[in-house]
Design a protein around this motif. Structure first.
Motif, PDB file in Angstrom:
ATOM      1  N   TRP A   1       3.423   1.627   1.251  1.00 25.71           N
ATOM      2  CA  TRP A   1       2.319   2.495   1.655  1.00 25.71           C
ATOM      3  C   TRP A   1       1.024   1.714   1.873  1.00 25.71           C
ATOM      4  N   GLU A   2       1.130   0.443   2.252  1.00 23.01           N
ATOM      5  CA  GLU A   2      -0.054  -0.397   2.406  1.00 23.01           C
ATOM      6  C   GLU A   2      -0.989   0.059   3.523  1.00 23.01           C
ATOM      7  N   ASP A   3      -0.513   0.897   4.422  1.00 22.80           N
ATOM      8  CA  ASP A   3      -1.393   1.445   5.463  1.00 22.80           C
ATOM      9  C   ASP A   3      -2.278   2.559   4.919  1.00 22.80           C
ATOM     10  N   GLY A   4      -1.981   3.009   3.708  1.00 22.89           N
ATOM     11  CA  GLY A   4      -2.825   4.009   3.055  1.00 22.89           C
ATOM     12  C   GLY A   4      -4.108   3.376   2.557  1.00 22.89           C
ATOM     13  N   GLU A   5      -5.035   4.225   2.166  1.00 25.44           N
ATOM     14  CA  GLU A   5      -6.340   3.764   1.671  1.00 25.44           C
ATOM     15  C   GLU A   5      -6.287   3.595   0.158  1.00 25.44           C
ATOM     16  N   SER A   6      -6.591   2.400  -0.310  1.00 27.78           N
ATOM     17  CA  SER A   6      -6.640   2.139  -1.744  1.00 27.78           C
ATOM     18  C   SER A   6      -7.929   2.742  -2.312  1.00 27.78           C
ATOM     19  N   ILE A   7      -7.806   3.536  -3.363  1.00 29.83           N
ATOM     20  CA  ILE A   7      -8.942   4.203  -3.987  1.00 29.83           C
ATOM     21  C   ILE A   7      -9.311   3.441  -5.266  1.00 29.83           C
ATOM     22  N   ASP A   8     -10.574   3.139  -5.435  1.00 31.41           N
ATOM     23  CA  ASP A   8     -11.049   2.417  -6.618  1.00 31.41           C
ATOM     24  C   ASP A   8     -11.058   3.360  -7.824  1.00 31.41           C
ATOM     25  N   ILE A   9     -10.233   3.062  -8.820  1.00 30.74           N
ATOM     26  CA  ILE A   9     -10.130   3.959  -9.978  1.00 30.74           C
ATOM     27  C   ILE A   9     -11.323   3.840 -10.915  1.00 30.74           C
ATOM     28  N   LYS A  10     -12.167   2.838 -10.737  1.00 32.24           N
ATOM     29  CA  LYS A  10     -13.354   2.701 -11.582  1.00 32.24           C
ATOM     30  C   LYS A  10     -14.221   3.948 -11.488  1.00 32.24           C
ATOM     31  N   ASN A  11     -14.200   4.610 -10.339  1.00 34.72           N
ATOM     32  CA  ASN A  11     -14.965   5.843 -10.163  1.00 34.72           C
ATOM     33  C   ASN A  11     -14.479   6.933 -11.124  1.00 34.72           C
ATOM     34  N   PHE A  12     -13.192   6.951 -11.422  1.00 30.85           N
ATOM     35  CA  PHE A  12     -12.628   7.963 -12.310  1.00 30.85           C
ATOM     36  C   PHE A  12     -12.848   7.617 -13.777  1.00 30.85           C
TER      37      PHE A  12
ATOM     38  N   ARG B   1       8.805  -1.147 -10.673  1.00 31.14           N
ATOM     39  CA  ARG B   1       7.656  -1.169  -9.773  1.00 31.14           C
ATOM     40  C   ARG B   1       7.713  -2.381  -8.855  1.00 31.14           C
ATOM     41  N   GLU B   2       8.062  -3.520  -9.421  1.00 30.24           N
ATOM     42  CA  GLU B   2       8.171  -4.744  -8.616  1.00 30.24           C
ATOM     43  C   GLU B   2       9.312  -4.629  -7.604  1.00 30.24           C
ATOM     44  N   TYR B   3      10.430  -4.051  -8.015  1.00 26.70           N
ATOM     45  CA  TYR B   3      11.588  -3.935  -7.130  1.00 26.70           C
ATOM     46  C   TYR B   3      11.312  -3.001  -5.951  1.00 26.70           C
ATOM     47  N   PHE B   4      10.740  -1.825  -6.212  1.00 23.45           N
ATOM     48  CA  PHE B   4      10.547  -0.832  -5.150  1.00 23.45           C
ATOM     49  C   PHE B   4       9.276  -1.051  -4.333  1.00 23.45           C
ATOM     50  N   LYS B   5       8.282  -1.721  -4.904  1.00 26.92           N
ATOM     51  CA  LYS B   5       7.068  -2.129  -4.196  1.00 26.92           C
ATOM     52  C   LYS B   5       6.441  -1.007  -3.353  1.00 26.92           C
ATOM     53  N   LEU B   6       6.199   0.131  -3.991  1.00 25.47           N
ATOM     54  CA  LEU B   6       5.594   1.241  -3.258  1.00 25.47           C
ATOM     55  C   LEU B   6       4.225   0.880  -2.692  1.00 25.47           C
ATOM     56  N   GLU B   7       3.509  -0.016  -3.378  1.00 23.93           N
ATOM     57  CA  GLU B   7       2.199  -0.445  -2.862  1.00 23.93           C
ATOM     58  C   GLU B   7       2.346  -1.051  -1.471  1.00 23.93           C
ATOM     59  N   HIS B   8       3.414  -1.802  -1.267  1.00 29.02           N
ATOM     60  CA  HIS B   8       3.645  -2.440   0.021  1.00 29.02           C
ATOM     61  C   HIS B   8       4.164  -1.435   1.047  1.00 29.02           C
TER      62      HIS B   8
END
Length: 117
Positions: free
Chosen positions: A103-114, A94-101
């Motif tokens: 796709w950083e233009d995407g909208e982060s969804i708060d998982i607390k709702n789930f 996860r650290e190596y591929f850094k998908l969060e970075h």
């Protein structure tokens, strides 16, 4: 199921199996690949496989079949449900591929709702 329902079930299942750093990124507006990406970290090959298998099982019970699954023998299992793509990683991958970075233009969804937190 709607794509958000797939995401919710995947998040709840990963949380129940002690997945860490669960993130949901809405990419619908910036990509044709999927509506959502779910990113989950596991601590061992057994845990990664268990999380992925349980998500697949729960979604199959709900009537959803994966379009494609990759990486069952690696440190990164990808469950592709067309509208939702679920990534279960070792922390190193996860650290190596850094998908969060990526796709950083995407909208982060708060998982607390789930999770009802």
């Amino acid at each position: 199921m709607k794509s958000i329902d797939i995401v919710e079930l995947a998040v709840k299942t990963a949380d129940a199996k002690k997945g860490r750093d669960i993130q949901v990124i809405k990419v619908r507006e910036i990509s044709v690949l999927a509506d959502y990406f779910v990113l989950i970290t596991g601590d061992s090959s057994t845990q990664i496989k268990t999380i992925a298998d349980e998500i697949e099982f729960k979604l199959r019970e709900a009537g959803e079949e994966p379009h494609h699954i990759e990486g069952r023998q690696s440190g990164w299992i990808c469950l592709d449900y067309a509208t939702a793509v679920i990534h279960v990683f070792y922390s190193e991958q996860r650290e190596y591929f850094k998908l969060e970075h990526l796709w950083e233009d995407g909208e982060s969804i708060d998982i607390k709702n789930f999770l009802g937190e």
